[in-house]
Write a protein that holds these residues in place. Structure first.
Motif: not given
Length: 75
Positions: A31-45
């Motif tokens: 849930r905390f990883v984007s489709e590209q495999g990047k860790i999403l930011s705290r604001r998004m999470n």
């Protein structure tokens, strides 16, 4: 209209009190990883800084153990 666009980008996924942040919990970490495999930011999470740090460490451990991919290049 600007408020509407803004709400679409924001994800409303936060960690419940019964869920533990662990590198073996793949359903939580995805849930905390984007489709590209990047860790999403705290604001998004919508996580606290302490939760974001532990999520990032868990994701990095899972990547090293090949439970999560480093990048997702499925084009």
């Amino acid at each position: 209209m600007n408020k509407f666009r803004r709400s679409l980008r924001r994800r409303s996924s936060s960690i419940c009190s019964d869920e533990t942040i662990d590198y073996k919990n793949m359903s939580l970490l995805r849930r905390f990883v984007s489709e590209q495999g990047k860790i999403l930011s705290r604001r998004m999470n919508r996580l606290t800084s302490k939760q974001q740090r532990s999520v990032a460490i868990a994701i990095k451990r899972a990547r090293i153990l090949a439970l999560l991919p480093f990048s997702n290049n499925e084009n």
